[in-house]
Structures are given as C-alpha cells and as structure tokens.
Design an enzyme around this catalytic site. Structure first.
Site, PDB file in Angstrom:
ATOM      1  N   ARG A  17      54.022  41.579  18.356  1.00 38.76           N
ATOM      2  CA  ARG A  17      53.729  41.620  16.222  1.00 38.76           C
ATOM      3  C   ARG A  17      54.855  40.662  15.994  1.00 38.76           C
ATOM      4  O   ARG A  17      53.945  39.516  14.980  1.00 38.76           O
ATOM      5  CB  ARG A  17      53.050  42.616  16.044  1.00 38.76           C
ATOM      6  CG  ARG A  17      51.643  43.023  16.927  1.00 38.76           C
ATOM      7  CD  ARG A  17      51.266  44.653  16.892  1.00 38.76           C
ATOM      8  NE  ARG A  17      52.638  45.072  16.925  1.00 38.76           N
ATOM      9  CZ  ARG A  17      52.674  46.055  16.446  1.00 38.76           C
ATOM     10  NH1 ARG A  17      51.705  46.492  15.667  1.00 38.76           N
ATOM     11  NH2 ARG A  17      53.566  47.295  16.932  1.00 38.76           N
ATOM     12  N   ASN A  35      47.692  45.519  16.921  1.00 36.81           N
ATOM     13  CA  ASN A  35      47.599  45.670  18.282  1.00 36.81           C
ATOM     14  C   ASN A  35      46.468  46.880  18.738  1.00 36.81           C
ATOM     15  O   ASN A  35      46.292  47.275  17.430  1.00 36.81           O
ATOM     16  CB  ASN A  35      49.115  46.951  19.119  1.00 36.81           C
ATOM     17  CG  ASN A  35      50.270  46.016  19.480  1.00 36.81           C
ATOM     18  OD1 ASN A  35      50.220  45.286  19.324  1.00 36.81           O
ATOM     19  ND2 ASN A  35      51.404  46.785  18.932  1.00 36.81           N
TER      20      ASN A  35
END
Ligand SMILES: [Fe+3]
Ligand SMILES: [Mg+2]
Ligand SMILES: [Zn+2]
Ligand SMILES: [Zn+2]
Lengths: 754, 328
Positions: A17, A35
C-alpha cells in the site's frame, strides 16, 4: 477518469500500500488504496493518461517480497478526490471469493540492515528492526486483514516517534514498526537472573563465547545456538537435544563468510539471499569447524541471518551453530513458558522477547540441483505462499499428507497452500501443532474444504484424522491415494504434467495390494496409475524397527538371498521370516540402501533418518573423488506374466556379498551400487517408454535426497531422450506428499464431472 | 490313540471318549448327572461369557490350551466383578487328534479350574475332518455381588492406572515356540481371581478392570479412554517388561504395548487408592511385578499418551495391523 483496480497476489504485509501511494503521488493520481482480505483494492482518479500510466506501473513494478499475480481494472462513476490516501477502514467492496495470498515471514531488508549497523540511527542495534517491506508476518498473524491489531504486535503500543513514522515513508503502515522505546525488547534469563536489552545481548554473547548453549527466540520458534569452534559446546548441544547425531546448520554473517568453508555458486548465493533465507546445503571445501558440527558430511547447511537479532549475533560472534529448538522427536518450541520450564544442565540461558509466535515454523532447508533450487524442508519463508495448479479444483480440498514428515495442503481454485513441516504425527505435540495449524490456515485463508484426501496406510495418524474430518464434512470417507502415486503426483502438480513415468524411491508406503512398497515405477496418467515395475517384494521383519536397525535389514536380505550367518540373532530373524512373525513383504528402496550400507560395514544404524544411506553415498563419493572405478554390479530385470517388471535387488545382494568377499574396497562397491541402480532406472524407463510412448519421467521420494543417485539418474535419462522432472517447490520426501494428494483430488473431481 | 470320526458320532465311541477323558478329569456332581443341561443354584446378578481357543502350539512353555481356556473365560468373568462359578466346554477335535494330548489338556483344565474355584458343569464334543487339531470353546457363569459396579466408562481425571505384572510374556512364549527358538520365556497364563478378590475385599475403589489379552495394553487402554472420553497417560519407564521379553521384542521389532498376555490385568482405581491397590496386586500370586503405570490426565478427549524417558509424548493408538511399518 476514475477506475477501480484490484491487485491479486502477495500484496499484503510487503509494503504494497505505501508503494501504491508513492506511485500515485509521483504520478499525481488521486483516490485511495486499501487491504481487503489478502487482495489490494485501489480507486484511482485522474486524467486518462495518468491513470493508464499508473496501471502500467502496477504491472511493472512492485516492492521486494511482493508477487503480483493479476491486476484487474474496472471503470467507475466519476468521483472527485483531493488526495491519495491509505484507507484503514477495512470495508471491503466486491469481494472476489478468491483465497488470499498471505506473505511469509520476510527477512530484514537492506535498508533496515543499514540502520541496524548505523550508530546514528535511532534503531541502531535494535534487534527487532523492520519496515513495511520486511519483518515477521505469517508467524505472528492471527487473522486478515493484515493490520497491527490482527498480529501479536498488538501487545505493543507505538511510541510517538514510531507513530509518526507510521504515517509516511519507509515505515508507512509497517505493522511491525517498533523501536528501542516501544517494541519487543531482548531479555536474557540464566539461572533465575534476568538481563535486559543491550545487557542481555552482551551477556548472551559472553555465554556463547564461553562455550554455552543458548536458546534464542527466532521468527518461527526457538533455536539452540552455540559456537561451532568448541567441541564441548557442540557436544553439550547434542546432549541437550537428546544425543542427536545429525549434522547441524551454521548461520554466517555474510555470503563471504560462507565462502571460507563452502563453495557457493551464483544460484546458491541467490537461494541463500532469497526471501525465505533457507538453510542451503553446500559442498564443504574447508573443514574449519570442530568435527562435531557436521561429522563426515560432505555438505554443510549454511544460512544467513533473517532478523536484526541474528545479524547482531553473527556480526559479534562470527558463524554460529543454529538449530531448531526442539528435543529429539518433539516439535520446535515456540512458547516462552515452555522454554523457560526447560531444566537441563546443558542449557546456559534463554535469550528471548515477549512478542508471541502464533504459528511455529522451523527454518527451511533447500539446495540447488542443476542450477535449480529444491526445497527439502518447507517452512519459514515459504509458508503460506501458494503453488499454482494448471487446473482448478471444483471443490476446495484438504490433503492430509504423510505421517512422519507431516504437512497438509489446502487447495482452493488453482491455489495450493502447503503447510509448514510439522514432524512425526505419532508425537502428541506434533499432532496438536498440525491440528492447530490446520484450523489457523483454514481461517486465515477462508477455505472450508469440501473434500478430504489422505494416504491409504491404515496406521497413519493423518489417515485416521482425515477419515474423521471427511465424515464430518461430507458424511462420506476421504479420497485415499497410494503413497508413491502421491509422490509422483507432487511432481506432476509442480510441473503441470498430465502424465509421466513416476520413479519413486523411498522407505515405506502402503501398496494397493496390502504389501509395503518403496522402489516403484508407476506409469501415471491423470489421476490413475499402473505399477509397471518395482523392486522385488522381499519379506522384511521388524515393522518400524527395521527402519532404525540396518543390520536387521541386511539380515532380511541375506535370508532372501539364501545366505546364512551362524549367530543366534540371525537365526531368530530367519525363523521370524520363515514363520512370518512381524514380517511384511516389501519392495522398499530405503531399506535396500540401509542393508547395503550395513553389509559393506559402512553404517549399521539410522540414529537419524537416512544416516546409513548418507554414509553409503559418502563412500561412493570417496571412490569418485579418488578416481576409483565403480565395481560392476547389476540389477537383473525380470518380467512377470502380467507384464510387470521386477528389479531384482536380491540377485544384486548376492553379487555384492561376493564382491565383498573378493575385493573388499567398500567405496568402489558403494559407487558400483549407485551405478547399477541408475542403470536399472534407465533400463526400466526405456522399457516402459517402448510400450507406452511416455518419455516424461518424474523422480521423487526421499531416496532422491541422494545426490549421486539423482545426478546419475538425471543424466542417464536426459542423454537417452527423456524429459526429467523433479520436486522443486515441495520436498521429494514425505513433506511433499500432501501436494500430490491435493492434485490427485482435483483431477479426480474433474474426471468425475466430465 | 488317535481321534477318529467315530468319536464324534454321538454313539458308543463318543461316550467312551467322554468317560475316559472328560468325566475322569472334570468329575463333579452337576456334571455327573449327564443331563442335557446343567442346573445350578444361584440367585444373584449373573455374569456370562464365552471364548474360543485355537492356539498353536497346544502346549507351550508356561501353559497349554487347557489352562488357557479356563483362564481366559474365568478372567473375563472376574473383570466384570463377578465371582466365577461354572464353566461349560465344547471340544472341536480334528480327525487324528491325539488322545494322550487330550488327556493332558483335560488334566490341565481340571487343575486350573480347581485353582480358579470353578466347576466344569457341561460339555460337548464334535469331530471334524482335519489334521489332528484341537479347539476348545468355554463359556462361564459367575455371580456379581450386590453393589459391584464396574465400567470402562467410569474412568475419571486423576485416577491411577495399574498393571498386574510384566507385559508380553504369553505372546513372546507362543512366538518363540512357533519359531522354534530356545529361550526361557514362559507364558503368563493364570487365573486372576486371587488378586481381584484382594482388590475388592480391601475396598479399593475400582473404576474398571480388563484382562490384557489380544491387542495388548495399548488397545485395552484406548477402549477405556474412548468409553470414558478421557486422556490416559502412561509413563514408559514404569511399564514392567522382563529383560528376556524386552530383548526378544527388540530383535523382532515388537512393541510390548501391543502384545497379548493371558494372566495380566490392568485396573483403573481412584487416586487415593492407588497404593492400596498396588499392595493388593503385589501380595497376590502372579502379581509380584505389578506397577502403577500412569493416570487419567483429563476428561474430554479419548486418547492414550505415552511419556517417554526423554520427555517426549507419543500417541498410543489401538493395534491396527501387525508390524505394518510407518517410517518412510
Ligand atoms: Fe514416502
Ligand atoms: Mg476373552
Ligand atoms: Zn526493512
Ligand atoms: Zn517506537
């Protein structure tokens, strides 16, 4: 333009990320990333060219440790964003039902290593240093999504400095972020005394330096550590573990340090430095340690540090013996209270920290054969990465594996998740770890098996457990596969083969005819196989004892060859075989190696698995190294009425006993035995090919741990136009059986539905 | 004399055989009446059991099929807490069986019955074609005293597990004989009445008892564990095995935990009575090697564990098939 992007693969816990956010910021893309149970979802907004460039980046680049399987892009209704942010909400959108990919434990990255060794860094010498792209993962994960709160890092509240780093930079959203002020800290316990932090480290280093044996808490469990230079230290370690004779692995601070002892090829260096940081079996060039470390072995299990703690220890002390913290036949210890309870005069202290380990994992073991890695023990650093099958299973499968090197496999769609190595299921704690591991992985991966596969052996604990589970899940029995068929299938699964000649050599597997198999040539096609050839089925007495006692194996073969010894022990064995007391017909290859080893007077007992076979291989290697020619021996190949071929090892034993009496150079005989066996493998495969046209050969089974045999078979087959396939991602020993079972179950499902 | 088909005809030869062999050895008032069935006194709860004996060889060190067929049935009665009283026996003789052998067997049966305090009150003889084999079925009746209540489902956490003596003697003796190996291993074949009486009379809180025969201790304890849904733990060093039998097992790869005995029992007793029970066993004939071998660890999981000397714990399953190796 706004698009919704889904990224599949190993994208959690590897800094994916922050990587996405960095790309977006660089390109000027707005939106968010989050996520979602093992996959990453992104909403990206910007002008069409920028968004396209962003998507291209996702295909082309990835952080170290990430594996992108697939990126899907869907147009979205236009939505305005004023920034690109990392969304922590945990709200998932349009979940795909695909089983997630969870990162394995990742080794300390180069950036963290620099900080660790930089006196000006605030994490200088912090043993638990990590960042968004490194640190423990699977071993401390409880559930998905991978967040601090779902790992055992939840026990440690971030300090303000870490809190700040968590927002941006290399440690942005690094769930294992911690430092000297807030994270796990070193503790050393020694005879009721306790030291902490740097003092603990200094004291621990002293203990090791002075020849003590230390229990050190690693990633997947405790390790026992001592110096490889002091005989009494290594001896003490052997006493602590229960008088084990097996060679120990040694951890080195760097590849350069390894080169002082072993030859390291480029492929071996890559393997040593790979994410799993496995123990790599390397050819010893200089015997520099005391002989207690690796005995007369030609190979040393060498590995590199995978955490800051291990780096600090090896930087300070040089190479260290590092072995799984377990006692003979028991699994690796991973709970602090278990270790702190150990009361042994041979243990000098316990160096640990209070971050809990949820999944016990041993260090993995691998080697390079013909330039390609072969995993021998699949554990830390590999688990729980999936293997991709060429076909999809209709129903999720649980494959139970074997019994002695137990591991299971969960298969969903085309993803096969092989568990870590657990050990002998007869051991109570091993069987508990196996059961807990199964529950844990099912939950993490969200796989609910609807089909159970297991071995045919009526005495396997995994079979009994599989029968139990199958009844609960499907109200029917499990699919049972023949042991050696599953071995061959494990190679088929890895290399996407629909058929092959499976040459499977191991100690013991239950055959479809109720006898014991172990030297098998199986013509495999889809989920079926035919037993085309095998070692002669010879009565072996002693049940499991014969696997330990090579003299007993030799006695049984002597009986089969019509030879006799005058000793009362031999007479008893002879009588037991005659009257079939505790006697089974067996075509075991492993026992043949044991018998030959004992008959040549090389080794008479397997105090650890494969000891006699390894000693025999070493004798053959000695002959090779000395430039001696192999003594000629031959396996006659007989044909039965039903077309099955029999490889007659009994005749070979007679020849061998004659050569022993005549010549006596055991090294030449040992080499001759290997040559004869690989000649027989070639001859049998040619006969099978002549009838069936099959030219793909899969070599599997624990006996192929033997590099001389593997090398000879491999080259003789290749030179004769065969395509040879081996186990690479899973062990060729019973640790890989679960993968074969899972694959056979998937093929069976498909064949059933056609 | 050899047995012929005529001995099974039910006619004169049969009567002669019965008179010459069985009446002579088993004589007692009930049997002497030679009625179709024996009528015996008794007004208590009755335990009934039966067992067939097909052992080869017929005579083995430490015993014979005659002693065995009495002990087997008597011990089965004893394990339910019954006092064995009456036995019946059915003989299946193969043509060619030796009457001298039969004499010896009958004498051995009589002697053992006397030792066990039971009367043989009915019998039957059949002859079949064959090669001189002798097979015996015995059935037994015993009376269960009021208040006696034993069951394999009564094991509780903390209970002690005892064995009455060395494991594997019978099995090793039979195998030695079959293999024609010379050694001094004797079958343990014996009636267990004395030690059972001792336990019950001393007021030991017995949960359950079982004679450890085919399948061995491992199999029996698995039955206890699953019936009581409890986890039993054995301590390996505590298992009594004679040095001879140990050596025999080591060479052949046999596990004494799965070997048959014919004069051993395992008993589960309340924790506070463990020592008392041990004393009762040790002071009885055939009990000198008795030992406390383990305990019930916990409730809720039917399994048997074996703690090894190096501190490991092995799962002991029921016997699944003799000698099938598992090690790869
Ligand atoms: Fe195998
Ligand atoms: Mg019985
Ligand atoms: Zn890092
Ligand atoms: Zn901090």
């Amino acid at each position: 333009m706004t698009v919704f992007i889904t990224v599949f693969g190993i994208v959690q816990g590897v800094g994916y990320r922050p990587f996405v956010a960095a790309q977006a910021k660089e390109l000027g893309v707005k939106g968010w990333v989050r996520n979602c149970g093992g996959i990453v979802q992104i909403t990206a907004s910007g002008d069409p060219e920028t968004v396209e460039g962003f998507v291209r980046r996702l295909h082309e680049k990835r952080p170290e440790g990430a594996q992108v399987e697939r990126v899907t892009v869907k147009p979205q209704p236009e939505e305005p964003f004023d920034e690109f942010r990392i969304d922590l909400s945990g709200k998932c959108k349009g979940h795909t039902g695909e089983a997630p990919v969870i990162p394995p434990d990742l080794p300390m990255c180069e950036s963290c290593k620099k900080e660790l060794q930089n006196p000006k860094d605030r994490r200088y010498r912090y043993p638990f240093i990590s960042c968004a792209s490194c640190g423990p993962r699977y071993s401390i994960m409880n559930t998905l999504p991978y967040d601090r709160g779902t790992t055992t890092m939840q026990d440690f509240a971030m300090c303000p400095s870490c809190e700040k780093e968590y927002q941006a930079g290399r440690r942005c959203h690094a769930q294992t972020i911690s430092c000297h002020d807030c994270g796990p800290q070193l503790i050393l316990r020694d005879q009721g005394m306790v030291w902490e932090k740097e003092e603990a480290f200094a004291k621990a280093a002293d203990l090791i330096r002075n020849g003590g044996v230390l229990a050190v808490k690693g990633v997947g469990g405790y390790q026992f550590v001592c110096t490889p230079d002091k005989e009494d230290a290594v001896e003490r370690l052997r006493l602590l573990k229960g008088r084990e004779k097996k060679p120990f692995a040694v951890m080195f601070p760097s590849v350069e340090a390894i080169r002082a002892h072993c030859s390291v090829s480029d492929e071996e260096e890559t393997l040593l430095k790979s994410v799993a940081r496995p123990i790599v079996l390397l050819r010893i060039t200089e015997k520099l340690f005391c002989p207690q470390v690796s005995g007369e072995s030609r190979f040393l299990g060498a590995f590199l540090p995978c955490t800051g703690l291990h780096q600090l220890l090896t930087d300070t002390l040089g190479p260290l013996v590092v072995t799984s913290g377990n006692f003979t036949s028991e699994p690796i210890l991973y709970r602090d209270e278990e270790l702190l309870k150990v009361d042994s005069p041979f243990l000098s202290g316990v160096l640990y920290h209070t971050r809990r380990i949820l999944s016990p994992l041993d260090d993995s073991v691998a080697r390079v054969f013909e330039g390609t890695p072969q995993v021998i023990r699949r554990s830390r650093g590999y688990v729980p990465l999936p293997l991709l099958f060429a076909r999809r299973a209709g129903k999720p499968v649980l494959a139970m594996g074997g019994d002695l090197k137990s591991s299971f496999c969960l298969l969903k769609g085309d993803r096969a998740y092989v568990s870590q190595y657990f050990g002998d299921m007869e051991n109570y704690q091993v069987s508990r770890n196996y059961r807990n591991g199964l529950k844990h992985m099912e939950r993490l991966l969200r796989i609910e098996p609807l089909s159970v596969a297991c071995d045919m052996h009526p005495g396997y604990h995994t079979t009994a457990f599989g029968e139990d589970l199958a009844l609960r899940i499907t109200a029917a029995g499990p699919l049972k596969f023949q042991h050696h068929h599953a071995h061959a299938a494990s190679v088929m699964a890895e290399h996407h083969l629909d058929g092959c000649i499976g040459v499977v050599f191991d100690g013991t597997g239950y055959g479809t005819d109720g006898t014991v198999w172990g030297g098998e040539f199986l013509l495999c096609s889809g989920a079926d196989f035919e037993r085309r050839a095998h070692l002669r089925s010879v009565p072996l007495c002693g049940g499991d004892a014969v696997a330990k006692n090579a003299v007993l194996a030799a006695d049984c073969y002597r009986c089969a060859a019509g030879e006799a010894l005058g000793s009362p022990r031999f007479e008893m064995v002879q009588a037991a075989i005659k009257h079939r007391i505790n006697t089974q017909d067996s075509s075991s290859m492993g026992r043949l190696f044991d018998a030959v080893s004992a008959l040549l007077g090389i080794r008479e007992e397997n105090s650890y698995e494969g000891e006699c076979a390894i000693a025999l291989e070493n004798a053959a290697a000695a002959a090779k190294d000395a430039g001696k020619a192999p003594l000629f021996l031959e396996f006659p190949i007989l044909e039965k009425e039903n077309g099955e071929m029999v490889v007659d090892q009994v005749s070979l034993i007679s020849q061998l006993l004659e050569t022993v009496r005549a010549d006596g150079d055991k090294d030449r005989i040992a080499l001759g035995f290997h040559e004869a066996l690989s000649d027989a493998v070639l001859a049998v495969c040619r006969k099978i090919r002549a009838k069936s046209g099959e030219k793909r050969v899969a070599l599997s089974g624990g006996v192929f741990a033997n590099l001389i045999l593997l090398h000879q078979c491999y080259h003789k087959l290749i030179e004769n136009g065969f395509c040879v396939f081996l186990n690479n991602a899973v062990p060729s020993n019973d640790g890989g059986v679960c993968l074969g079972q899972a694959w056979l179950a998937a093929v069976t499902q498909q064949e059933g539905s056609e | 004399m050899k047995i012929t088909m005529a001995h099974g005809s039910g006619g004169k030869s049969t009567s002669e055989l019965i008179a010459a062999v069985f009446e002579k050895n088993f004589h007692n008032p009930v049997l002497a009446r030679m009625e179709d069935s024996a009528v015996v006194p008794g007004a208590e709860r009755i335990a009934v059991t039966t067992d067939s004996f097909v052992v080869t060889p017929l005579f083995f060190p430490g015993g014979d099929i005659g002693r065995l067929c009495i002990c087997g049935t008597v011990n089965d009665l004893l394990m339910s807490g019954a006092k064995p009283r009456y036995l019946t026996c059915g003989f299946i003789l193969e043509e060619g069986a030796d009457t001298d052998q039969l004499q010896k067997i009958a004498a051995s049966m009589a002697e053992t019955a006397k030792e066990a305090g039971v009367s043989i009150v009915a019998g039957d003889t059949k002859v079949v074609e064959g090669q001189g084999g002798i097979y015996i079925n015995t059935a037994g009746v015993g009376f269960v005293p009021a208040g006696t209540d034993l069951s394999s489902s009564y094991c509780k956490k903390g209970d002690a597990v005892l064995i009455s003596g060395n494991l594997g003697d019978h099995h090793a003796a039979i195998l030695s004989e079959r293999m024609q190996i010379k050694n001094t291993i004797l079958s343990d074949c014996a009636p267990l009445g004395e030690m059972v009486n001792a336990l019950l009379e001393a007021g030991v809180k017995v949960r359950t008892m079982r004679d450890v025969t085919r399948g061995g201790l491992g199999t029996v304890l698995n039955e206890f564990a699953s019936a009581s849904n409890c986890r039993i733990e054995l301590i390996e060093e505590k298992l009594p095995v004679s040095a001879q039998v140990r050596g025999f097992c080591d060479i052949l790869g046999l596990d004494p935990l799965y070997m048959g005995n014919e004069g051993k029992m395992t008993v589960v007793v309340a924790p506070e009575d463990a020592e008392k029970a041990l004393a009762c066993l040790k002071n009885s004939k055939y009990g000198e090697n008795a030992a406390i071998i383990g305990s019930v660890l916990s409730q809720g999981h039917g399994e048997v564990l074996l703690r090894t000397p190096i501190g490991g714990t092995r799962i002991v399953t029921a016997l699944y098939g003799e000698g099938l190796p598992r090690i790869c």
